[in-house]
Design a protein around this motif. Structure first.
Motif, PDB file in Angstrom:
ATOM      1  N   LEU A 235      59.295  57.714  27.351  1.00 30.62           N
ATOM      2  CA  LEU A 235      58.033  58.495  27.599  1.00 30.62           C
ATOM      3  C   LEU A 235      56.787  57.608  27.419  1.00 30.62           C
ATOM      4  CD1 LEU A 235      58.602  61.205  24.876  1.00 30.62           C
ATOM      5  CD2 LEU A 235      58.528  61.609  27.309  1.00 30.62           C
ATOM      6  N   ASN A 236      56.241  57.257  28.803  1.00 36.19           N
ATOM      7  CA  ASN A 236      55.264  56.275  28.636  1.00 36.19           C
ATOM      8  C   ASN A 236      53.886  56.645  29.390  1.00 36.19           C
ATOM      9  OD1 ASN A 236      56.345  56.299  31.181  1.00 36.19           O
ATOM     10  ND2 ASN A 236      56.731  54.062  31.335  1.00 36.19           N
ATOM     11  N   ASN A 237      52.854  56.024  29.402  1.00 37.42           N
ATOM     12  CA  ASN A 237      51.746  56.466  29.840  1.00 37.42           C
ATOM     13  C   ASN A 237      51.111  57.674  29.488  1.00 37.42           C
ATOM     14  OD1 ASN A 237      51.625  54.104  31.806  1.00 37.42           O
ATOM     15  ND2 ASN A 237      52.976  55.174  33.255  1.00 37.42           N
ATOM     16  N   LEU A 238      51.503  57.887  28.196  1.00 36.73           N
ATOM     17  CA  LEU A 238      50.834  59.193  27.489  1.00 36.73           C
ATOM     18  C   LEU A 238      49.456  59.139  27.306  1.00 36.73           C
ATOM     19  CD1 LEU A 238      53.862  59.652  25.107  1.00 36.73           C
ATOM     20  CD2 LEU A 238      53.350  60.793  27.183  1.00 36.73           C
ATOM     21  N   ASN A 239      48.650  60.262  27.728  1.00 31.80           N
ATOM     22  CA  ASN A 239      47.110  60.249  27.414  1.00 31.80           C
ATOM     23  C   ASN A 239      46.948  61.119  26.311  1.00 31.80           C
ATOM     24  OD1 ASN A 239      44.685  60.066  28.210  1.00 31.80           O
ATOM     25  ND2 ASN A 239      44.653  61.399  30.064  1.00 31.80           N
ATOM     26  N   TYR A 240      46.525  60.399  25.222  1.00 35.06           N
ATOM     27  CA  TYR A 240      46.466  60.903  24.097  1.00 35.06           C
ATOM     28  C   TYR A 240      45.071  61.553  23.695  1.00 35.06           C
ATOM     29  CZ  TYR A 240      50.784  58.757  22.406  1.00 35.06           C
ATOM     30  OH  TYR A 240      52.097  58.567  22.281  1.00 35.06           O
ATOM     31  N   PRO A 241      44.676  62.359  23.006  1.00 33.57           N
ATOM     32  CA  PRO A 241      45.762  62.949  22.102  1.00 33.57           C
ATOM     33  C   PRO A 241      46.805  63.928  22.740  1.00 33.57           C
ATOM     34  CG  PRO A 241      43.526  64.054  21.635  1.00 33.57           C
ATOM     35  CD  PRO A 241      43.298  62.830  22.566  1.00 33.57           C
TER      36      PRO A 241
ATOM     37  N   ASN B 208      44.327  65.934  28.818  1.00 34.69           N
ATOM     38  CA  ASN B 208      43.859  66.807  30.035  1.00 34.69           C
ATOM     39  C   ASN B 208      44.706  68.169  30.154  1.00 34.69           C
ATOM     40  OD1 ASN B 208      42.024  64.661  30.646  1.00 34.69           O
ATOM     41  ND2 ASN B 208      43.668  63.810  31.486  1.00 34.69           N
ATOM     42  N   GLY B 209      45.263  68.418  29.452  1.00 31.02           N
ATOM     43  CA  GLY B 209      46.383  69.763  29.493  1.00 31.02           C
ATOM     44  C   GLY B 209      47.368  69.361  30.309  1.00 31.02           C
ATOM     45  N   ASN B 210      47.979  68.361  30.695  1.00 33.95           N
ATOM     46  CA  ASN B 210      49.040  68.165  31.754  1.00 33.95           C
ATOM     47  C   ASN B 210      50.382  67.963  30.825  1.00 33.95           C
ATOM     48  OD1 ASN B 210      47.607  67.842  34.157  1.00 33.95           O
ATOM     49  ND2 ASN B 210      47.359  65.601  33.062  1.00 33.95           N
ATOM     50  N   TYR B 211      51.563  68.758  31.239  1.00 25.88           N
ATOM     51  CA  TYR B 211      52.684  68.880  30.634  1.00 25.88           C
ATOM     52  C   TYR B 211      53.395  67.604  30.416  1.00 25.88           C
ATOM     53  CZ  TYR B 211      54.445  73.581  29.704  1.00 25.88           C
ATOM     54  OH  TYR B 211      54.730  74.913  29.223  1.00 25.88           O
ATOM     55  N   VAL B 212      53.877  67.329  28.906  1.00 31.39           N
ATOM     56  CA  VAL B 212      54.487  66.289  28.683  1.00 31.39           C
ATOM     57  C   VAL B 212      55.889  66.678  28.578  1.00 31.39           C
ATOM     58  CG1 VAL B 212      55.024  64.317  26.804  1.00 31.39           C
ATOM     59  CG2 VAL B 212      52.794  65.171  27.740  1.00 31.39           C
ATOM     60  N   ALA B 213      56.238  67.631  27.624  1.00 35.70           N
ATOM     61  CA  ALA B 213      57.555  68.087  27.511  1.00 35.70           C
ATOM     62  C   ALA B 213      57.478  69.626  26.875  1.00 35.70           C
ATOM     63  CB  ALA B 213      58.141  67.411  26.371  1.00 35.70           C
ATOM     64  N   TYR B 214      58.692  70.309  27.009  1.00 37.24           N
ATOM     65  CA  TYR B 214      58.900  71.440  26.099  1.00 37.24           C
ATOM     66  C   TYR B 214      59.944  71.449  25.257  1.00 37.24           C
ATOM     67  CZ  TYR B 214      59.329  76.599  25.796  1.00 37.24           C
ATOM     68  OH  TYR B 214      59.454  77.977  25.122  1.00 37.24           O
ATOM     69  N   VAL B 215      59.555  71.905  23.978  1.00 40.47           N
ATOM     70  CA  VAL B 215      60.790  71.767  23.183  1.00 40.47           C
ATOM     71  C   VAL B 215      61.268  73.009  22.392  1.00 40.47           C
ATOM     72  CG1 VAL B 215      61.005  70.945  20.485  1.00 40.47           C
ATOM     73  CG2 VAL B 215      59.363  69.858  22.272  1.00 40.47           C
ATOM     74  N   ARG B 216      62.637  73.024  22.593  1.00 40.28           N
ATOM     75  CA  ARG B 216      63.245  74.363  21.957  1.00 40.28           C
ATOM     76  C   ARG B 216      64.202  73.977  20.989  1.00 40.28           C
ATOM     77  NH1 ARG B 216      65.228  79.658  25.398  1.00 40.28           N
ATOM     78  NH2 ARG B 216      64.369  80.751  23.632  1.00 40.28           N
TER      79      ARG B 216
ATOM     80  N   ASP C 291      59.375  70.682  31.280  1.00 37.55           N
ATOM     81  CA  ASP C 291      58.424  71.977  31.012  1.00 37.55           C
ATOM     82  C   ASP C 291      58.987  73.267  30.812  1.00 37.55           C
ATOM     83  OD1 ASP C 291      59.221  72.710  33.638  1.00 37.55           O
ATOM     84  OD2 ASP C 291      57.901  71.709  34.698  1.00 37.55           O
ATOM     85  N   GLU C 292      57.993  74.170  30.603  1.00 37.49           N
ATOM     86  CA  GLU C 292      58.429  75.434  30.376  1.00 37.49           C
ATOM     87  C   GLU C 292      59.590  76.052  31.124  1.00 37.49           C
ATOM     88  OE1 GLU C 292      56.206  79.262  28.344  1.00 37.49           O
ATOM     89  OE2 GLU C 292      55.062  77.730  29.100  1.00 37.49           O
ATOM     90  N   SER C 293      59.783  75.561  32.391  1.00 40.12           N
ATOM     91  CA  SER C 293      60.793  76.271  33.267  1.00 40.12           C
ATOM     92  C   SER C 293      61.971  75.641  32.883  1.00 40.12           C
ATOM     93  CB  SER C 293      60.480  75.550  34.735  1.00 40.12           C
ATOM     94  OG  SER C 293      60.835  74.224  34.833  1.00 40.12           O
TER      95      SER C 293
ATOM     96  N   LEU D  33      65.876  66.545  28.930  1.00 45.01           N
ATOM     97  CA  LEU D  33      65.522  65.079  28.944  1.00 45.01           C
ATOM     98  C   LEU D  33      65.911  64.337  27.634  1.00 45.01           C
ATOM     99  CD1 LEU D  33      61.337  65.169  29.430  1.00 45.01           C
ATOM    100  CD2 LEU D  33      63.409  64.805  31.231  1.00 45.01           C
ATOM    101  N   PHE D  34      65.845  65.303  26.613  1.00 46.45           N
ATOM    102  CA  PHE D  34      66.248  64.378  25.255  1.00 46.45           C
ATOM    103  C   PHE D  34      67.086  65.713  24.240  1.00 46.45           C
ATOM    104  CE2 PHE D  34      62.421  62.549  26.257  1.00 46.45           C
ATOM    105  CZ  PHE D  34      62.597  61.066  26.364  1.00 46.45           C
ATOM    106  N   ARG D  35      67.863  65.142  23.376  1.00 46.80           N
ATOM    107  CA  ARG D  35      68.514  66.155  22.538  1.00 46.80           C
ATOM    108  C   ARG D  35      68.445  65.740  21.163  1.00 46.80           C
ATOM    109  NH1 ARG D  35      73.024  69.425  23.872  1.00 46.80           N
ATOM    110  NH2 ARG D  35      73.290  71.050  22.409  1.00 46.80           N
ATOM    111  N   ILE D  36      68.008  66.461  20.113  1.00 40.62           N
ATOM    112  CA  ILE D  36      67.985  66.059  18.777  1.00 40.62           C
ATOM    113  C   ILE D  36      68.861  66.993  17.966  1.00 40.62           C
ATOM    114  CG2 ILE D  36      66.641  65.814  16.818  1.00 40.62           C
ATOM    115  CD1 ILE D  36      64.079  65.774  18.573  1.00 40.62           C
ATOM    116  N   LYS D  37      70.079  66.191  17.150  1.00 42.42           N
ATOM    117  CA  LYS D  37      70.825  66.973  16.500  1.00 42.42           C
ATOM    118  C   LYS D  37      70.932  66.598  15.068  1.00 42.42           C
ATOM    119  CE  LYS D  37      74.503  69.227  18.645  1.00 42.42           C
ATOM    120  NZ  LYS D  37      75.692  68.927  19.166  1.00 42.42           N
ATOM    121  N   ALA D  38      71.306  67.596  14.079  1.00 40.58           N
ATOM    122  CA  ALA D  38      71.423  66.828  12.766  1.00 40.58           C
ATOM    123  C   ALA D  38      72.734  66.455  12.648  1.00 40.58           C
ATOM    124  CB  ALA D  38      71.137  68.404  11.847  1.00 40.58           C
TER     125      ALA D  38
END
Length: 201
Positions: free
Chosen positions: A3-9, A29-37, A52-54, A59-64
């Motif tokens: 995840l690079n060139n991110l436009n903060y905040p 700027n309101g551009n999508y970076v990711a959608y987390v579920r 994105d929301e579609s 892209l990534f997975r997070i598991k306990a």
């Protein structure tokens, strides 16, 4: 994937129209970076990060890593390149009063720490939140913040819960430049942390 060139905040905004803990990440700027579920009805946390929301691309997975563990940790995986990014580890007893987490790299080496700036905010939020009517508005004036520090002691990121009726918006800002891969590691860790902290109240 990096995840690079991110436009903060970056804005983390939870959806209130779903039962699951879904949220969008957008840039300044309101551009999508990711959608987390976060998958529902799982004994262990299982989170998927989409483009994105579609939800057309994972892209990534997070598991306990544990089912029930006071010092729980969460593995961060890059699904595009099929590689391990690292993990987020909660500091059990220390997190009872003030939330505290370690961010470790793919070799399980400590890279960053995330600490709650003022534990009293959450304490008073819990008390005031029980007061009829007034408790409904705590999301507007009792909002915790968190600081990400490197092993060098420098402050790299600041995450804040923003004033909102349902406590549904967080904002992430970068304080100083950081390596692209480390940046991705931190952002992924923080989106998991947001889910954990929001669930704690």
């Amino acid at each position: 994937m990096i995840l690079n060139n991110l436009n903060y905040p970056l804005d983390f905004k939870f959806k209130i129209s779903t039962l699951s803990s879904d949220f969008n990440i957008t840039d300044r700027n309101g551009n999508y970076v990711a959608y987390v579920r976060q998958k529902m009805f799982k004994l262990k946390e299982d989170v998927i990060v989409f483009n994105d929301e579609s939800k057309s691309k994972e892209l990534f997975r997070i598991k306990a890593n544990q089912w029930i563990d006071f010092n729980s940790s969460y593995s961060l995986s890059d699904l595009v390149n099929n590689k391990n990014f690292g993990r987020l580890a909660r500091k059990g007893m220390r997190s009872l009063w003030k939330s505290s987490y370690d961010v470790l790299d793919a070799n399980d080496q400590p890279k960053f720490t995330v600490t709650e700036d003022n534990a009293w905010v959450k304490f008073f939020d819990g008390i005031v939140g029980e007061i009829p009517v007034i408790g409904m508005f705590t999301g507007y004036f009792l909002n915790p913040s968190y600081t990400v520090r490197g092993t060098d002691g420098k402050e790299y990121f600041k995450l804040k819960k923003m004033p909102s009726f349902f406590g549904r918006r967080f904002q992430l800002d970068r304080m100083i430049d950081i390596d692209d891969e480390d940046e991705s590691l931190v952002v992924l860790s923080l989106l998991m942390m947001v889910l954990l902290e929001r669930a704690r109240g």
